[in-house]
Motif scaffolding. Sequence first.
Motif, PDB file in Angstrom:
ATOM      1  N   LEU A 262       6.732  13.923  -2.295  1.00 45.49           N
ATOM      2  CA  LEU A 262       5.465  13.721  -1.597  1.00 45.49           C
ATOM      3  C   LEU A 262       5.095  12.243  -1.529  1.00 45.49           C
ATOM      4  CD1 LEU A 262       2.846  16.435  -2.646  1.00 45.49           C
ATOM      5  CD2 LEU A 262       3.608  15.850  -0.337  1.00 45.49           C
ATOM      6  N   ALA A 263       5.391  11.514  -2.591  1.00 44.17           N
ATOM      7  CA  ALA A 263       5.052  10.094  -2.641  1.00 44.17           C
ATOM      8  C   ALA A 263       5.797   9.279  -1.593  1.00 44.17           C
ATOM      9  CB  ALA A 263       5.338   9.542  -4.042  1.00 44.17           C
ATOM     10  N   GLN A 264       6.879   9.834  -1.051  1.00 43.25           N
ATOM     11  CA  GLN A 264       7.607   9.139   0.011  1.00 43.25           C
ATOM     12  C   GLN A 264       6.771   9.028   1.282  1.00 43.25           C
ATOM     13  OE1 GLN A 264      11.182  11.526   0.244  1.00 43.25           O
ATOM     14  NE2 GLN A 264      12.231  10.311  -1.303  1.00 43.25           N
ATOM     15  N   VAL A 265       5.782   9.910   1.416  1.00 45.53           N
ATOM     16  CA  VAL A 265       4.824   9.819   2.530  1.00 45.53           C
ATOM     17  C   VAL A 265       3.509   9.227   2.044  1.00 45.53           C
ATOM     18  CG1 VAL A 265       3.401  11.140   4.144  1.00 45.53           C
ATOM     19  CG2 VAL A 265       5.826  11.674   3.905  1.00 45.53           C
ATOM     20  N   TRP A 266       2.927   9.842   1.022  1.00 42.15           N
ATOM     21  CA  TRP A 266       1.599   9.419   0.555  1.00 42.15           C
ATOM     22  C   TRP A 266       1.609   7.999  -0.002  1.00 42.15           C
ATOM     23  CZ3 TRP A 266      -0.568  14.265  -2.472  1.00 42.15           C
ATOM     24  CH2 TRP A 266      -0.699  15.351  -1.571  1.00 42.15           C
ATOM     25  N   ALA A 276      -5.171   5.574   1.546  1.00 40.20           N
ATOM     26  CA  ALA A 276      -5.634   6.611   0.636  1.00 40.20           C
ATOM     27  C   ALA A 276      -7.158   6.739   0.644  1.00 40.20           C
ATOM     28  CB  ALA A 276      -5.141   6.317  -0.783  1.00 40.20           C
ATOM     29  N   VAL A 277      -7.853   5.600   0.687  1.00 36.98           N
ATOM     30  CA  VAL A 277      -9.313   5.624   0.674  1.00 36.98           C
ATOM     31  C   VAL A 277      -9.849   6.334   1.915  1.00 36.98           C
ATOM     32  CG1 VAL A 277     -11.411   4.225   0.756  1.00 36.98           C
ATOM     33  CG2 VAL A 277      -9.514   3.549  -0.737  1.00 36.98           C
ATOM     34  N   ALA A 430      -6.734  16.725  -9.010  1.00 34.12           N
ATOM     35  CA  ALA A 430      -5.522  16.051  -9.485  1.00 34.12           C
ATOM     36  C   ALA A 430      -4.694  15.509  -8.325  1.00 34.12           C
ATOM     37  CB  ALA A 430      -4.685  17.011 -10.331  1.00 34.12           C
ATOM     38  N   LEU A 431      -4.592  16.285  -7.245  1.00 35.09           N
ATOM     39  CA  LEU A 431      -3.803  15.824  -6.100  1.00 35.09           C
ATOM     40  C   LEU A 431      -4.558  14.777  -5.285  1.00 35.09           C
ATOM     41  CD1 LEU A 431      -1.961  19.074  -4.969  1.00 35.09           C
ATOM     42  CD2 LEU A 431      -1.064  17.132  -6.248  1.00 35.09           C
ATOM     43  N   GLN A 432      -5.875  14.838  -5.284  1.00 34.34           N
ATOM     44  CA  GLN A 432      -6.634  13.749  -4.655  1.00 34.34           C
ATOM     45  C   GLN A 432      -6.404  12.442  -5.411  1.00 34.34           C
ATOM     46  OE1 GLN A 432     -10.508  15.700  -4.729  1.00 34.34           O
ATOM     47  NE2 GLN A 432     -10.543  15.799  -2.485  1.00 34.34           N
ATOM     48  N   ASP A 433      -6.370  12.510  -6.732  1.00 38.35           N
ATOM     49  CA  ASP A 433      -6.091  11.319  -7.538  1.00 38.35           C
ATOM     50  C   ASP A 433      -4.655  10.842  -7.319  1.00 38.35           C
ATOM     51  OD1 ASP A 433      -8.648  11.385  -8.540  1.00 38.35           O
ATOM     52  OD2 ASP A 433      -8.088  12.358 -10.431  1.00 38.35           O
ATOM     53  N   PHE A 434      -3.736  11.789  -7.122  1.00 37.82           N
ATOM     54  CA  PHE A 434      -2.344  11.414  -6.869  1.00 37.82           C
ATOM     55  C   PHE A 434      -2.193  10.751  -5.504  1.00 37.82           C
ATOM     56  CE2 PHE A 434       2.036  12.580  -5.438  1.00 37.82           C
ATOM     57  CZ  PHE A 434       2.727  11.791  -6.361  1.00 37.82           C
ATOM     58  N   LYS A 436      -4.356   8.906  -4.218  1.00 38.66           N
ATOM     59  CA  LYS A 436      -4.875   7.552  -4.449  1.00 38.66           C
ATOM     60  C   LYS A 436      -3.853   6.688  -5.185  1.00 38.66           C
ATOM     61  CE  LYS A 436      -9.076   7.671  -5.808  1.00 38.66           C
ATOM     62  NZ  LYS A 436     -10.273   7.829  -6.678  1.00 38.66           N
ATOM     63  N   ASN A 437      -3.066   7.304  -6.071  1.00 40.49           N
ATOM     64  CA  ASN A 437      -2.081   6.564  -6.856  1.00 40.49           C
ATOM     65  C   ASN A 437      -0.785   7.353  -6.979  1.00 40.49           C
ATOM     66  OD1 ASN A 437      -0.712   4.866  -8.582  1.00 40.49           O
ATOM     67  ND2 ASN A 437      -1.914   5.398 -10.401  1.00 40.49           N
ATOM     68  N   PRO A 438       0.050   7.358  -5.927  1.00 36.90           N
ATOM     69  CA  PRO A 438       1.260   8.185  -5.910  1.00 36.90           C
ATOM     70  C   PRO A 438       2.369   7.727  -6.863  1.00 36.90           C
ATOM     71  CG  PRO A 438       0.557   7.576  -3.686  1.00 36.90           C
ATOM     72  CD  PRO A 438      -0.179   6.706  -4.633  1.00 36.90           C
ATOM     73  N   THR A 439       2.155   6.621  -7.570  1.00 34.69           N
ATOM     74  CA  THR A 439       3.157   6.205  -8.558  1.00 34.69           C
ATOM     75  C   THR A 439       2.950   6.929  -9.893  1.00 34.69           C
ATOM     76  OG1 THR A 439       1.791   4.353  -9.353  1.00 34.69           O
ATOM     77  CG2 THR A 439       3.299   3.919  -7.505  1.00 34.69           C
TER      78      THR A 439
END
Length: 458
Positions: A262-266, A276-277, A430-434, A436-439
């Motif tokens: 998912l982080a490859q997109v987000w 993200a904001v 949790a996914l909203q926070d992710f 914001k910070n996908p690392t």
Amino acid sequence: MRSTSNTIRTRRTLRAAATLLAGALTLSLSACGSDDDKSSDGGATAEESGASVTLPKLDGKSLEVAAVWTGAEQANFKKVLAEFEKRTGAKVTFVPAQDPIINFLGSKVAGGQPPDVAMLPQPGAIKQAVDKGWAKPLGAAALKELQKNYSQGWQDIGKIGGKQYGVYYKAANKSLIWYNAKVFENAGASEPKTWAELLTTAQTVYDSGVTPFSVGGAEGWTLTDWFENVYLSQAGPEKYDQLAKHEIKWTDPSVKAALTTLAQVWGKKDYVAGGAVGALQTDFPASVTQTFSGGDQPKAGMVYEGDFAQVNIVQAGAKVGTDAKVFPFPAVGDSSPVVSGGDAAVILKDSEAAQALATFLASPEAATIQAKLGGYLSPNKNVPESAYPNPVQQKMAKALIAAGDDFRFDMSDQAPQAFGGTPGKGEWKALQDFLKNPTNVAGTQATLESGAAAAYGN
């Protein structure tokens, strides 16, 4: 755990359903039906839908139905209720509810005024309603209609402790990505079939000067849907079932793999409209409309969500099939995922009128009325494909029924509401926070596991 033969069968069924859906979506989409497709008020009459369900006369009776539906979805459902009124003589009042609906119902129960029937969007919410003593089992007539028209899988989702409480009146195909056709044309982008191809397509759109993705992060449920499609395709149906029941932990390596994907997109700079904001301030309807407004320079070229996004596409002034096209969620693993959602009618006040409405909602006649209006799918296997207003919705419906008992229901909707269905809490937060910070993959896993353990009690 399932046997190896069942797992293989499940994978084959998912692959077959995904293939059927992919074929459906290569069709040229038409607009949401013509006047020739519908009755004069946009719905089907009882005669057109081959009315056969027997309903009692309820003259002088009244009942309330609560749901979180708004806009066109609410208006279309009211036409179904109007047919019930016409056939029984009862008076039905629609009660707008707020998310999470289980909290809304709690306040109504506490005040001594619960609605007669509630449309619950999560199996977890049905269980809570049963555990609290609010929900009433279906009577013989409703059970008969349900068993006649629904696969065992759709019956079982509404069953708690061996008793049937829910009638899944509405379903959703949550494995679709909609795109702005003009943006793709200008960029020279093509519809991807795999996750790797999706990333290539996104880069092509980005290089053309348009942000690839619109994400409605203000509503956490859209983010859980992203995760579920990646996880089902990458980890497979057996792992999906285990995680849905919390039989494996959210710290499992399979969850790490899905979040990393998912982080490859987000987490890709400038791949999400507003960053993200901005995404966290964008609700679902806006995530769709901003993809299909603004001519050939919209805020984004693609938006992920289910078949129900068609309503918002039309609201954006775009024409489905010309301005807006769609492809199946790309395969991350062996096959494209097929994730379903839905809303079940649950009786809260056991009366003849409430049982009659549940019986009607379990019939193909009720679903056919709303099917003809567009933006709706029914898991009722006896709703004719011709009831749906365009070829793609007909194929989507066919794919849904073809999945039989092996479809996968939205994972967060199966969870206890505190974890999988409450704004600002649990998986949504949790996914909203992710986003914001996908690392922070490991931290997100730990947060998810902590919330799940508390909600599931293990």
